[in-house]
Design a protein around this motif. Structure first.
Motif, PDB file in Angstrom:
ATOM      1  N   ILE A  67      44.216  96.845 -12.894  1.00 49.92           N
ATOM      2  CA  ILE A  67      43.712  95.748 -13.729  1.00 49.92           C
ATOM      3  C   ILE A  67      43.552  94.497 -12.888  1.00 49.92           C
ATOM      4  N   ILE A  68      44.545  94.200 -12.073  1.00 50.20           N
ATOM      5  CA  ILE A  68      44.471  93.022 -11.200  1.00 50.20           C
ATOM      6  C   ILE A  68      43.317  93.162 -10.214  1.00 50.20           C
ATOM      7  N   ILE A  74      35.933  90.916 -10.663  1.00 51.27           N
ATOM      8  CA  ILE A  74      35.137  90.146 -11.627  1.00 51.27           C
ATOM      9  C   ILE A  74      35.037  88.691 -11.178  1.00 51.27           C
ATOM     10  N   TYR A  75      36.179  88.098 -10.795  1.00 52.43           N
ATOM     11  CA  TYR A  75      36.181  86.703 -10.344  1.00 52.43           C
ATOM     12  C   TYR A  75      35.339  86.513  -9.089  1.00 52.43           C
ATOM     13  N   ALA A  76      35.335  87.506  -8.222  1.00 51.94           N
ATOM     14  CA  ALA A  76      34.552  87.423  -6.990  1.00 51.94           C
ATOM     15  C   ALA A  76      33.085  87.810  -7.214  1.00 51.94           C
ATOM     16  N   LEU A  97      38.331  93.659 -20.573  1.00 55.75           N
ATOM     17  CA  LEU A  97      38.450  93.113 -19.211  1.00 55.75           C
ATOM     18  C   LEU A  97      37.690  91.789 -19.086  1.00 55.75           C
ATOM     19  N   LEU A  98      36.503  91.721 -19.662  1.00 52.13           N
ATOM     20  CA  LEU A  98      35.735  90.477 -19.596  1.00 52.13           C
ATOM     21  C   LEU A  98      36.410  89.359 -20.402  1.00 52.13           C
TER      22      LEU A  98
END
Length: 103
Positions: A67-68, A74-76, A97-98
């Motif tokens: 998950i991390i 996602i952040y990248a 997740l979003l």
């Protein structure tokens, strides 16, 4: 329905398009279309919007480490490919997740 309306449907869509979003100090904006009230809500500024996602599916399908890793991707803004043998889990897990990254 628009069947008994005196104005063409395009006029109603035009009114809908021109309806402003609620300002931060207001909770909602109401618009009447063909005797039907449409309400646009905005959550209060000091709260997160309501999320109706099954977060438990994420934790059942992925380990905390995964998950991390997915959240970091996602952040990248990296491409992510979710694969599952159970297609019914794909959308709920992706939406959950979003929702973790909001706001």
């Amino acid at each position: 329905t628009l069947g008994h309306a005196k104005l063409p449907p395009e006029r109603y869509l035009s009114n809908l398009w021109e309806t402003p979003l609620p300002k931060n100090s207001r909770v909602n904006v109401q618009l009447s279309i063909a005797n039907t009230r449409v309400v646009f809500d905005r959550p209060p500024a000091d709260t997160l919007p309501l999320a109706d996602y099954n977060f438990s599916a994420v934790f059942r399908c992925l380990s905390v480490e995964n998950i991390i890793e997915v959240l970091c991707a996602i952040y990248a803004e990296r491409k992510i490919l979710l694969v599952t043998a159970h297609s019914s889990l794909l959308t709920p897990v992706a939406e959950a997740l979003l929702s973790f990254i909001f706001p």
